[in-house]
Scaffold this active site. Structure first.
Site, PDB file in Angstrom:
ATOM      1  N   ARG A 151       0.876  -5.235  11.540  1.00 32.04           N
ATOM      2  CA  ARG A 151       2.173  -4.657  11.893  1.00 32.04           C
ATOM      3  C   ARG A 151       2.883  -5.531  12.933  1.00 32.04           C
ATOM      4  O   ARG A 151       2.256  -6.356  13.603  1.00 32.04           O
ATOM      5  CB  ARG A 151       1.988  -3.255  12.466  1.00 32.04           C
ATOM      6  CG  ARG A 151       1.284  -2.275  11.538  1.00 32.04           C
ATOM      7  CD  ARG A 151       1.065  -0.942  12.239  1.00 32.04           C
ATOM      8  NE  ARG A 151       0.437   0.053  11.370  1.00 32.04           N
ATOM      9  CZ  ARG A 151      -0.875   0.260  11.291  1.00 32.04           C
ATOM     10  NH1 ARG A 151      -1.711  -0.482  12.038  1.00 32.04           N
ATOM     11  NH2 ARG A 151      -1.371   1.186  10.493  1.00 32.04           N
ATOM     12  N   LYS A 175      -2.682   1.209  15.990  1.00 35.04           N
ATOM     13  CA  LYS A 175      -2.198   2.485  16.514  1.00 35.04           C
ATOM     14  C   LYS A 175      -3.313   3.197  17.279  1.00 35.04           C
ATOM     15  O   LYS A 175      -4.480   3.111  16.924  1.00 35.04           O
ATOM     16  CB  LYS A 175      -1.704   3.367  15.360  1.00 35.04           C
ATOM     17  CG  LYS A 175      -0.452   2.833  14.669  1.00 35.04           C
ATOM     18  CD  LYS A 175       0.000   3.776  13.570  1.00 35.04           C
ATOM     19  CE  LYS A 175       1.291   3.268  12.919  1.00 35.04           C
ATOM     20  NZ  LYS A 175       1.752   4.173  11.835  1.00 35.04           N
ATOM     21  N   HIS A 244       7.811  -5.495   8.212  1.00 40.24           N
ATOM     22  CA  HIS A 244       7.097  -4.491   7.414  1.00 40.24           C
ATOM     23  C   HIS A 244       7.143  -4.833   5.929  1.00 40.24           C
ATOM     24  O   HIS A 244       6.215  -4.498   5.181  1.00 40.24           O
ATOM     25  CB  HIS A 244       7.667  -3.099   7.665  1.00 40.24           C
ATOM     26  CG  HIS A 244       6.626  -2.025   7.591  1.00 40.24           C
ATOM     27  ND1 HIS A 244       5.599  -1.913   8.513  1.00 40.24           N
ATOM     28  CD2 HIS A 244       6.425  -1.025   6.695  1.00 40.24           C
ATOM     29  CE1 HIS A 244       4.825  -0.893   8.185  1.00 40.24           C
ATOM     30  NE2 HIS A 244       5.311  -0.339   7.096  1.00 40.24           N
ATOM     31  N   ARG A 247       4.319  -6.996   5.386  1.00 45.78           N
ATOM     32  CA  ARG A 247       3.091  -6.195   5.317  1.00 45.78           C
ATOM     33  C   ARG A 247       2.926  -5.615   3.906  1.00 45.78           C
ATOM     34  O   ARG A 247       1.834  -5.644   3.332  1.00 45.78           O
ATOM     35  CB  ARG A 247       3.156  -5.085   6.367  1.00 45.78           C
ATOM     36  CG  ARG A 247       1.948  -4.162   6.432  1.00 45.78           C
ATOM     37  CD  ARG A 247       2.080  -3.294   7.687  1.00 45.78           C
ATOM     38  NE  ARG A 247       1.264  -2.092   7.665  1.00 45.78           N
ATOM     39  CZ  ARG A 247       0.000  -2.042   8.063  1.00 45.78           C
ATOM     40  NH1 ARG A 247      -0.614  -3.142   8.464  1.00 45.78           N
ATOM     41  NH2 ARG A 247      -0.676  -0.899   8.050  1.00 45.78           N
ATOM     42  N   HIS A 270      -5.221   1.534   7.744  1.00 43.08           N
ATOM     43  CA  HIS A 270      -4.810   2.889   7.402  1.00 43.08           C
ATOM     44  C   HIS A 270      -5.953   3.867   7.662  1.00 43.08           C
ATOM     45  O   HIS A 270      -7.120   3.556   7.404  1.00 43.08           O
ATOM     46  CB  HIS A 270      -4.419   2.970   5.918  1.00 43.08           C
ATOM     47  CG  HIS A 270      -3.098   2.355   5.613  1.00 43.08           C
ATOM     48  ND1 HIS A 270      -2.737   1.961   4.342  1.00 43.08           N
ATOM     49  CD2 HIS A 270      -2.033   2.058   6.404  1.00 43.08           C
ATOM     50  CE1 HIS A 270      -1.520   1.452   4.364  1.00 43.08           C
ATOM     51  NE2 HIS A 270      -1.069   1.500   5.610  1.00 43.08           N
ATOM     52  N   TYR A 279       0.785   1.516  -2.765  1.00 45.05           N
ATOM     53  CA  TYR A 279       0.863   0.153  -3.275  1.00 45.05           C
ATOM     54  C   TYR A 279       0.372   0.051  -4.711  1.00 45.05           C
ATOM     55  O   TYR A 279       0.743  -0.871  -5.425  1.00 45.05           O
ATOM     56  CB  TYR A 279       0.074  -0.796  -2.371  1.00 45.05           C
ATOM     57  CG  TYR A 279       0.640  -0.868  -0.976  1.00 45.05           C
ATOM     58  CD1 TYR A 279       1.863  -1.473  -0.740  1.00 45.05           C
ATOM     59  CD2 TYR A 279      -0.031  -0.294   0.094  1.00 45.05           C
ATOM     60  CE1 TYR A 279       2.408  -1.518   0.531  1.00 45.05           C
ATOM     61  CE2 TYR A 279       0.498  -0.340   1.376  1.00 45.05           C
ATOM     62  CZ  TYR A 279       1.717  -0.942   1.585  1.00 45.05           C
ATOM     63  OH  TYR A 279       2.251  -0.981   2.846  1.00 45.05           O
TER      64      TYR A 279
END
Length: 298
Positions: A151, A175, A244, A247, A270, A279
């Site tokens: 990211r 994150k 993004h 990504r 994730h 995806y």
């Protein structure tokens, strides 16, 4: 006549009691007209008092069959729901058949990605890149995004010591400060070594950040976004040209070339494979285009 009075009362209620704009009132009126036209054509004996939830569901399905988006169908359903709530509160009808009807789920837009051939053209054409440190830094940034899928915030947060050349991997803080290890290949290794050679002799170097601005400080989100947009504009016509998107491009390229869904999930950081599954829709759409182009009877 009763129907006209009912709908006129409702539209006036929107205008004068709810102070809705005339545009909104017209939109509600059109939805009510469309619904009434549908159920009258279906059965001339049907009325606002006698339609049931199945009639409303069939009407919604007919809109979807015509190609209306889920958002459009939901907007029309909202108008019918509002009308029945109003009519029930005024005792103009004795039930609200729309109460149990659920609208269609809005489709999430598929992630945009730069095609492999477009990325290859950009990365393999030296003339596209500015000369000197700025061009070298820009290409390194693009390569990091495309070869690791990290990211924007993760790239900005990278320090020099996070890069392990011996193991060909980088330590990424994602994150909620969760860390993961992401591998990288030979091309990115070469780019990183060349970049660091010039980065380490910057006269204003003041930071341990991997990616430095011209002033020797950690780059900001905006600075990186400007660089990515500038260079993606040279190779793709996508409206979105952001980190993004790179990504997304990484994930799509990995799946298209045989990577497993769980592997891509771990690389992207994730929490759930459900997030990564979007995806697979992207790659399936690409597969359909290939099929339609290649199959002689398609």
């Amino acid at each position: 006549m009763q129907r006209v009075m009912m709908t006129e009362d409702f539209l006036n209620y929107l205008r004068y009691e709810r102070n809705r704009s005339e545009l909104t009132v017209c939109r509600y009126e059109q939805s009510l007209r469309d619904f009434e036209s549908y159920f009258k054509n279906r059965d001339s004996q049907l009325s606002w008092e006698s339609v049931d939830s199945d009639v409303i569901r069939d009407w919604m399905e007919s809109m979807m069959d015509k190609g209306d988006m889920a958002s459009t169908v939901n907007s029309s359903l909202s108008a019918v729901r509002s009308f029945f709530r109003f009519a029930l509160s005024r005792k103009l009808v004795d039930r609200d058949p729309s109460y149990v009807v659920k609208g269609p789920k809005k489709q999430k837009p598929l992630p945009q990605f730069v095609r492999e051939e477009e990325m290859n053209r950009l990365l393999d054409t030296p003339q596209m890149w500015e000369e000197g440190f700025a061009g070298l830094r820009a290409r390194t940034i693009i390569l990091i995004f495309y070869e690791t899928g990290i990211r924007l915030a993760e790239l900005i947060g990278l320090d020099v010591q996070d890069v392990d050349f011996a193991a060909h991997q980088v330590k990424v803080t994602g994150k909620r400060n969760k860390q993961r290890i992401v591998p990288f290949g030979a091309e990115l290794e070469v780019a990183l070594r060349e970049y660091l050679e010039q980065r380490n002799v910057l006269p204003l170097q003041q930071d341990d950040a991997l990616i430095l601005s011209d002033k020797g400080k950690r780059m900001t989100r905006r600075q990186v976004e400007v660089i990515v947009k500038q260079y993606l504009s040279l190779t793709t016509t996508l409206k979105k040209r952001t980190p993004h998107v790179l990504r997304h491009s990484f994930a799509t390229a990995m799946l298209n070339n045989g990577a497993g869904l769980e592997d891509v999930r771990l690389l992207l950081g994730h929490e759930s494979v459900a997030t990564t599954q979007i995806y697979t829709h992207t790659t399936f759409e690409q597969l359909k285009r290939i099929y339609e182009t290649a199959h002689p009877r398609a």
